[in-house]
Design a protein around this motif. Sequence first.
Motif, PDB file in Angstrom:
ATOM      1  N   PHE A  42      -0.894   2.444 -11.675  1.00  0.00           N
ATOM      2  CA  PHE A  42      -1.331   3.023 -10.400  1.00  0.00           C
ATOM      3  C   PHE A  42      -1.381   4.544 -10.477  1.00  0.00           C
ATOM      4  CE2 PHE A  42      -0.801  -1.155  -8.681  1.00  0.00           C
ATOM      5  CZ  PHE A  42      -1.646  -1.183  -7.594  1.00  0.00           C
ATOM      6  N   LYS A  43      -0.456   5.132 -11.212  1.00  0.00           N
ATOM      7  CA  LYS A  43      -0.497   6.590 -11.356  1.00  0.00           C
ATOM      8  C   LYS A  43      -1.743   7.017 -12.130  1.00  0.00           C
ATOM      9  CE  LYS A  43       4.437   7.548 -10.928  1.00  0.00           C
ATOM     10  NZ  LYS A  43       4.252   8.277  -9.662  1.00  0.00           N
ATOM     11  N   ARG A  44      -2.050   6.276 -13.192  1.00  0.00           N
ATOM     12  CA  ARG A  44      -3.241   6.626 -13.971  1.00  0.00           C
ATOM     13  C   ARG A  44      -4.515   6.411 -13.154  1.00  0.00           C
ATOM     14  NH1 ARG A  44      -0.203   4.324 -18.725  1.00  0.00           N
ATOM     15  NH2 ARG A  44      -0.843   2.255 -18.016  1.00  0.00           N
ATOM     16  N   SER A  45      -4.558   5.350 -12.369  1.00  0.00           N
ATOM     17  CA  SER A  45      -5.785   5.029 -11.625  1.00  0.00           C
ATOM     18  C   SER A  45      -5.950   5.864 -10.361  1.00  0.00           C
ATOM     19  CB  SER A  45      -5.779   3.544 -11.227  1.00  0.00           C
ATOM     20  OG  SER A  45      -4.778   3.290 -10.241  1.00  0.00           O
ATOM     21  N   GLY A  46      -4.834   6.327  -9.792  1.00  0.00           N
ATOM     22  CA  GLY A  46      -4.902   7.036  -8.520  1.00  0.00           C
ATOM     23  C   GLY A  46      -5.373   6.144  -7.385  1.00  0.00           C
ATOM     24  N   ALA A  47      -5.121   4.846  -7.504  1.00  0.00           N
ATOM     25  CA  ALA A  47      -5.672   3.882  -6.549  1.00  0.00           C
ATOM     26  C   ALA A  47      -5.257   4.147  -5.102  1.00  0.00           C
ATOM     27  CB  ALA A  47      -5.258   2.468  -6.951  1.00  0.00           C
ATOM     28  N   TRP A  48      -4.025   4.647  -4.891  1.00  0.00           N
ATOM     29  CA  TRP A  48      -3.575   4.893  -3.516  1.00  0.00           C
ATOM     30  C   TRP A  48      -3.902   6.311  -3.058  1.00  0.00           C
ATOM     31  CZ3 TRP A  48      -3.483   0.372  -2.067  1.00  0.00           C
ATOM     32  CH2 TRP A  48      -2.667  -0.648  -2.580  1.00  0.00           C
ATOM     33  N   ASN A  49      -4.482   7.128  -3.914  1.00  0.00           N
ATOM     34  CA  ASN A  49      -4.837   8.504  -3.555  1.00  0.00           C
ATOM     35  C   ASN A  49      -6.233   8.525  -2.946  1.00  0.00           C
ATOM     36  OD1 ASN A  49      -5.290  11.224  -3.339  1.00  0.00           O
ATOM     37  ND2 ASN A  49      -5.377  11.613  -5.544  1.00  0.00           N
ATOM     38  N   GLU A  53      -8.055  10.772  -1.859  1.00  0.00           N
ATOM     39  CA  GLU A  53      -8.931  11.839  -2.339  1.00  0.00           C
ATOM     40  C   GLU A  53      -9.694  11.441  -3.599  1.00  0.00           C
ATOM     41  OE1 GLU A  53      -6.550  15.296  -2.830  1.00  0.00           O
ATOM     42  OE2 GLU A  53      -6.179  15.566  -0.675  1.00  0.00           O
ATOM     43  N   SER A  54      -9.204  10.445  -4.316  1.00  0.00           N
ATOM     44  CA  SER A  54      -9.887  10.000  -5.531  1.00  0.00           C
ATOM     45  C   SER A  54     -10.927   8.918  -5.258  1.00  0.00           C
ATOM     46  CB  SER A  54      -8.860   9.470  -6.544  1.00  0.00           C
ATOM     47  OG  SER A  54      -8.330   8.222  -6.116  1.00  0.00           O
ATOM     48  N   TRP A  55     -10.976   8.424  -4.015  1.00  0.00           N
ATOM     49  CA  TRP A  55     -11.904   7.353  -3.698  1.00  0.00           C
ATOM     50  C   TRP A  55     -13.340   7.864  -3.689  1.00  0.00           C
ATOM     51  CZ3 TRP A  55      -9.274   4.721   1.139  1.00  0.00           C
ATOM     52  CH2 TRP A  55      -8.021   4.224   0.750  1.00  0.00           C
ATOM     53  N   SER A  56     -14.281   7.019  -4.083  1.00  0.00           N
ATOM     54  CA  SER A  56     -15.701   7.368  -4.048  1.00  0.00           C
ATOM     55  C   SER A  56     -16.206   7.370  -2.612  1.00  0.00           C
ATOM     56  CB  SER A  56     -16.518   6.359  -4.864  1.00  0.00           C
ATOM     57  OG  SER A  56     -16.137   6.371  -6.219  1.00  0.00           O
ATOM     58  N   ASP A  57     -17.215   8.173  -2.362  1.00  0.00           N
ATOM     59  CA  ASP A  57     -17.856   8.169  -1.049  1.00  0.00           C
ATOM     60  C   ASP A  57     -18.457   6.791  -0.791  1.00  0.00           C
ATOM     61  OD1 ASP A  57     -17.226  10.840  -0.748  1.00  0.00           O
ATOM     62  OD2 ASP A  57     -19.155  11.529  -1.545  1.00  0.00           O
ATOM     63  N   GLN A  58     -18.467   6.398   0.484  1.00  0.00           N
ATOM     64  CA  GLN A  58     -18.970   5.072   0.844  1.00  0.00           C
ATOM     65  C   GLN A  58     -20.387   4.826   0.338  1.00  0.00           C
ATOM     66  OE1 GLN A  58     -17.643   2.320   2.643  1.00  0.00           O
ATOM     67  NE2 GLN A  58     -15.676   3.305   2.211  1.00  0.00           N
ATOM     68  N   ASP A  59     -21.239   5.851   0.391  1.00  0.00           N
ATOM     69  CA  ASP A  59     -22.634   5.649  -0.002  1.00  0.00           C
ATOM     70  C   ASP A  59     -22.805   5.522  -1.520  1.00  0.00           C
ATOM     71  OD1 ASP A  59     -22.138   8.258  -0.713  1.00  0.00           O
ATOM     72  OD2 ASP A  59     -23.687   9.138   0.567  1.00  0.00           O
ATOM     73  N   ARG A  60     -21.725   5.734  -2.283  1.00  0.00           N
ATOM     74  CA  ARG A  60     -21.793   5.589  -3.736  1.00  0.00           C
ATOM     75  C   ARG A  60     -21.199   4.267  -4.212  1.00  0.00           C
ATOM     76  NH1 ARG A  60     -18.807   9.737  -6.805  1.00  0.00           N
ATOM     77  NH2 ARG A  60     -19.972   8.815  -8.545  1.00  0.00           N
ATOM     78  N   LEU A  61     -20.587   3.521  -3.304  1.00  0.00           N
ATOM     79  CA  LEU A  61     -19.962   2.266  -3.691  1.00  0.00           C
ATOM     80  C   LEU A  61     -21.018   1.205  -4.004  1.00  0.00           C
ATOM     81  CD1 LEU A  61     -17.090   2.067  -1.039  1.00  0.00           C
ATOM     82  CD2 LEU A  61     -16.918   2.780  -3.433  1.00  0.00           C
ATOM     83  N   PRO A  62     -20.686   0.242  -4.856  1.00  0.00           N
ATOM     84  CA  PRO A  62     -21.640  -0.841  -5.137  1.00  0.00           C
ATOM     85  C   PRO A  62     -22.011  -1.576  -3.848  1.00  0.00           C
ATOM     86  CG  PRO A  62     -19.808  -0.893  -6.681  1.00  0.00           C
ATOM     87  CD  PRO A  62     -19.439   0.106  -5.632  1.00  0.00           C
ATOM     88  N   SER A  63     -23.261  -1.956  -3.721  1.00  0.00           N
ATOM     89  CA  SER A  63     -23.715  -2.744  -2.582  1.00  0.00           C
ATOM     90  C   SER A  63     -23.446  -4.213  -2.877  1.00  0.00           C
ATOM     91  CB  SER A  63     -25.208  -2.523  -2.328  1.00  0.00           C
ATOM     92  OG  SER A  63     -25.687  -3.486  -1.403  1.00  0.00           O
ATOM     93  N   PRO A  80       0.830  -1.219   0.000  1.00  0.00           N
ATOM     94  CA  PRO A  80       0.000   0.000   0.000  1.00  0.00           C
ATOM     95  C   PRO A  80       0.859   1.261   0.000  1.00  0.00           C
ATOM     96  CG  PRO A  80      -0.908  -1.604   1.518  1.00  0.00           C
ATOM     97  CD  PRO A  80       0.424  -2.155   1.067  1.00  0.00           C
ATOM     98  N   GLY A  81       0.517   2.167  -0.905  1.00  0.00           N
ATOM     99  CA  GLY A  81       1.249   3.422  -1.008  1.00  0.00           C
ATOM    100  C   GLY A  81       2.392   3.389  -2.001  1.00  0.00           C
ATOM    101  N   LEU A  82       2.865   2.197  -2.352  1.00  0.00           N
ATOM    102  CA  LEU A  82       3.935   2.060  -3.344  1.00  0.00           C
ATOM    103  C   LEU A  82       3.301   1.715  -4.685  1.00  0.00           C
ATOM    104  CD1 LEU A  82       6.990   1.946  -3.993  1.00  0.00           C
ATOM    105  CD2 LEU A  82       6.907  -0.493  -3.420  1.00  0.00           C
ATOM    106  N   GLU A  83       3.589   2.500  -5.700  1.00  0.00           N
ATOM    107  CA  GLU A  83       2.905   2.319  -6.974  1.00  0.00           C
ATOM    108  C   GLU A  83       3.526   1.238  -7.852  1.00  0.00           C
ATOM    109  OE1 GLU A  83       3.033   6.469  -8.093  1.00  0.00           O
ATOM    110  OE2 GLU A  83       0.865   6.638  -7.730  1.00  0.00           O
ATOM    111  N   GLU A  84       4.814   0.961  -7.673  1.00  0.00           N
ATOM    112  CA  GLU A  84       5.407  -0.174  -8.376  1.00  0.00           C
ATOM    113  C   GLU A  84       4.974  -1.481  -7.695  1.00  0.00           C
ATOM    114  OE1 GLU A  84       7.705   3.322  -9.517  1.00  0.00           O
ATOM    115  OE2 GLU A  84       7.152   2.509  -7.564  1.00  0.00           O
ATOM    116  N   THR A  85       4.878  -2.539  -8.481  1.00  0.00           N
ATOM    117  CA  THR A  85       4.541  -3.850  -7.942  1.00  0.00           C
ATOM    118  C   THR A  85       5.625  -4.852  -8.315  1.00  0.00           C
ATOM    119  OG1 THR A  85       3.219  -4.366  -9.917  1.00  0.00           O
ATOM    120  CG2 THR A  85       2.056  -3.427  -8.021  1.00  0.00           C
TER     121      THR A  85
END
Length: 209
Positions: free
Chosen positions: A158-165, A167-177, A108-113
Amino acid sequence: MNLFKQILATEDEIRELIGFPSEVVQKKTIHELDSHCRAFIAMSPLLFMSTSDTQGYCDVSPRGDAPGFVHILDNQHMVIPERPGNRRIDSLRNILSNPRVGLIFLIPGLEETLRVNGEAYVIKDDELLEQMKVNDKKPLLGIGVRVDEAFIHCAKSFKRSGAWNKESWSDQDRLPSIPHMISAHVNSESFTVEKIRDGLQESYEKRLY
């Protein structure tokens, strides 16, 4: 009917568009777990494992636990504990028929895998599984991997997706149920959204190990 109209059928066609890897990319693959790979794996709490059967049907499955949950035996061998899951055993069945596996380790937090490819075995070596106990519970099985190659995968996805950012995450109430999705897929009056939700909660609280 195939909706795809321009399907490339040869590597040459692809190379004409994509080109060839740089010298660094060509030379970065190693064939063992050196000290750098071991340190990376020791810090990784999550990996994704790809397998396929003899007919080529594929599966990708996550494996996760506290950092260091993958047990490294030497520079060619490691063991992934098989923790309780949904009992589909897709990965295990594939390994029995086709032992080739591909692993991607994340920190987590490291963009290289770290990517590791090799040959896998379903194992029940008590002396090894004993070393992977959590909450005094030993895994029933493990996945032993003999390493063929290892290399770092660049951070572009990971840079394109912003997965570890965050601030780019969706609000909890918008996530798929997830309970709604599973209930719809099961499509049975016996498995309501509420029953699925309760079952998931019970599983997460009481059957992680």
